[in-house]
Design an enzyme around this catalytic site. Structure first.
Site, PDB file in Angstrom:
ATOM      1  N   ASP A 178       0.860  -1.183   0.000  1.00 52.11           N
ATOM      2  CA  ASP A 178       0.000   0.000   0.000  1.00 52.11           C
ATOM      3  C   ASP A 178       0.895   1.232   0.000  1.00 52.11           C
ATOM      4  OD1 ASP A 178      -2.374   1.779   0.464  1.00 52.11           O
ATOM      5  OD2 ASP A 178      -3.316  -0.148   0.871  1.00 52.11           O
ATOM      6  N   HIS A 249      -2.930   3.058  -4.636  1.00 52.68           N
ATOM      7  CA  HIS A 249      -2.321   2.603  -3.374  1.00 52.68           C
ATOM      8  C   HIS A 249      -0.867   2.171  -3.600  1.00 52.68           C
ATOM      9  CE1 HIS A 249      -5.866   2.834  -0.801  1.00 52.68           C
ATOM     10  NE2 HIS A 249      -6.587   2.296  -1.775  1.00 52.68           N
ATOM     11  N   GLU A 319      -9.923   2.417  -5.363  1.00 54.13           N
ATOM     12  CA  GLU A 319      -9.558   3.757  -4.920  1.00 54.13           C
ATOM     13  C   GLU A 319      -8.355   4.312  -5.698  1.00 54.13           C
ATOM     14  OE1 GLU A 319     -11.219   3.610  -0.331  1.00 54.13           O
ATOM     15  OE2 GLU A 319      -9.099   3.160  -0.689  1.00 54.13           O
TER      16      GLU A 319
END
Length: 545
Positions: A178, A249, A319
């Site tokens: 991440d 990420h 995301e």
């Protein structure tokens, strides 16, 4: 008998009789039962002092292990049966996995002290006379553990494998990369761990908190560490699903190798591993060089996670902000070249590339439900996290689905709305709320429902700085989740939560013996609180929305 998960059929002896096991019970192992026999000798042997030697030729053993594939017709390939009577214990599995789950039930029947690492003085061991027939509702019964935001050492991961197995859960999804850290050794790209595995500090609490922990944080697993985790899990019939996040990420990877980022709009050489939480704008550049880089990452990953124990590879896909791609001449030229219609199409192109790449190597891609946008190849599967909608759409389109809606089974979310909850996040999800989670939405057709592989609970660790905090958030709610995905329970509104809570009384003692730092029913203990550290309660949300 206080069993969790509750078995499908359990018929106790009406007279309350018990089988007393003496100081030296013997074990009879049939073909294919050797792994379970090793586990019994190691785990029960530690707690009881038994060596469980093999029975002498012609003698009747106290505990008998058998594999009978014909049992699969009743309750599936992971099913088992236990009979306890005057002549001992007969434990039969439809497969080695089924036999192992039966051994977990046997351990529960022996009582909480069967979970200790050494025998306590004066203990005697007995089992109730009973007939049990049991098997799971779903084949995917999982926990996602985020080791990227806060690293957990290898031994802590092995411990969680044992905790999953004790609850008859069979998938450990490891979120390995991440913005805040890269946790897997890639030998051809050493800076991923030399640089990407470490951050200089961490936000203390939610991103609205003004507090910081100034201690550098990091760590990573060597490839041999991960091979050990995979092998340890396989012996306990737990599959490990690795996750490498693309194309969002990714700041930890870009900090290590700046050429992975959108260098025409951002000074990527100045980026460090992110020390904050939230959705990060620094995403991968849509270039052939970036694809080749990540193909190299996945090549090494596939060697560590062999197909027979880890058929799925998770690629994240969630995301991914598009601002840098909108501003990037390189990205816009790529969109025109590919004819994908815009930035959303570019994200889909990333995912479809690795979908095909993994399929060519006999693996199945799985990703968060954003990967549905732009279409998927037939073999890809979806983790439905933004509620049920993504899972419903995927299943109706013929894709396999793992249900993990954040409103129901994100265990980083707070357990009550009380002020003492440490760093409260998200919705209130009590033990009862999790017990009433239903993985198969009623809207699904029968054909689509068959694509629901099962469910998993997700544990994001932004505000969980160590094993103790993870324990607090995960337990006891994971016990409720385990019963939901294993047992064939009634509809949510018909479930007997009072009965479950009564059985939890004994289960808390098992968790105590295992050293789990769970949230007590009466609320957090003084050292479990984090006074004054801001969380993220959802504004205006009723307590159980």
């Amino acid at each position: 008998m206080d069993l969790i998960p509750v078995p499908q059929v359990a018929v106790p002896d009406g007279d309350g009789r018990r089988l007393v096991l003496g100081p030296g019970p013997v074990l009879d192992t049939g073909p294919g039962t050797e792994g379970v026999a090793r586990w019994l000798r190691r785990e029960l042997g530690s707690a009881t002092g038994w060596s469980l030697p093999p029975a002498a030729a012609g003698a009747r053993a106290d505990v008998r292990l058998r594999i009978d594939p014909d049992r699969a017709g009743e309750l599936g390939p992971e099913s088992y049966g236990i009979t306890v009577g005057a002549d001992g214990v007969e434990l039969t599995g439809a497969s080695p996995a089924g036999l192992f789950w039966g051994a977990q039930t046997l351990r529960q029947l022996l009582g909480p002290d069967a979970y200790r690492k050494a025998p306590l003085p004066g203990r005697t061991w007995s089992l109730p006379y009973v007939d049990i027939a049991d098997g799971p509702r779903f084949g995917w019964r999982g926990l996602m553990l985020d080791v990227a935001r806060h690293f957990l050492p290898k031994d802590a991961v092995l411990r969680y494998v044992d905790l999953l197995a004790a609850h008859k859960l069979n998938v450990l999804h490891l979120h390995l990369t991440d913005d805040q850290g890269w946790r897997v050794e890639i030998k051809r790209y050493p800076r991923l761990t030399e640089v990407g595995a470490w951050r200089s500090r961490s936000r203390w609490g939610h991103r609205a908190s003004p507090l910081w922990n100034e201690t550098p944080h990091g760590g990573f697993y060597t490839q041999d560490d991960l091979r050990e985790i995979v092998a340890y899990a396989a012996e306990r019939h737990v599959r490990v699903v690795p996750e490498i996040d693309v194309p969002g990420h990714s700041q930890a990877a870009i900090a290590a190798y700046p050429e992975l980022g959108n260098t025409d709009v951002v000074d990527t050489a100045a980026l460090e591993v992110w020390d904050d939480w939230g959705i990060n704008e620094n995403v991968l550049a849509p270039t052939e060089a970036v694809l080749r880089f990540y193909e190299g990452v996945f090549e090494e990953l596939l060697e560590v996670f062999p197909a027979e124990v880890s058929p799925f590879v998770h690629v994240g896909g969630d995301e991914c902000p598009k601002a840098q791609w909108k501003a990037s001449g390189v990205a816009q030229a790529r969109i025109a070249e590919l004819g994908v219609g815009g930035e959303d199409g570019l994200q889909s192109w990333f995912i479809r590339h690795f979908d095909g790449w993994l399929a060519e190597r006999g693996r199945r891609l799985i990703g968060w439900d954003e990967i549905l946008e732009g279409g998927l190849a037939p073999g890809a599967a979806v983790s439905s996290w933004r509620g049920y909608a993504g899972g419903i759409a995927a299943a109706e389109a013929g894709h396999d689905v793992v249900m993990c809606p954040e409103q129901q089974v994100y265990l980083d979310h707070r357990q009550t709305d009380g002020e003492d909850e440490p760093m409260p996040i998200g919705y209130v999800r009590t033990l009862e709320d999790v017990y009433r989670f239903e993985p198969v939405p009623p809207k699904l057709s029968e054909e689509a429902a068959a694509h629901v592989l099962g469910a998993q609970a997700n544990v994001w660790t932004e505000v969980m700085e160590d094993q103790s905090r993870v324990d607090y958030q995960v337990f006891p709610r994971l016990a409720a989740f385990a019963e939901v995905v294993w047992s064939r329970l009634p509809l949510p509104e018909e479930r007997d939560h009072a009965d479950f809570e009564a059985r939890m009384t004994a289960h808390y003692r098992r968790l105590d013996a295992l050293g789990v730092d769970y949230r007590p029913p009466g609320g957090p203990l003084p050292w479990q609180r984090r006074p004054g550290v801001l969380g993220r309660p959802i504004e205006g949300a009723p307590p159980n929305v």
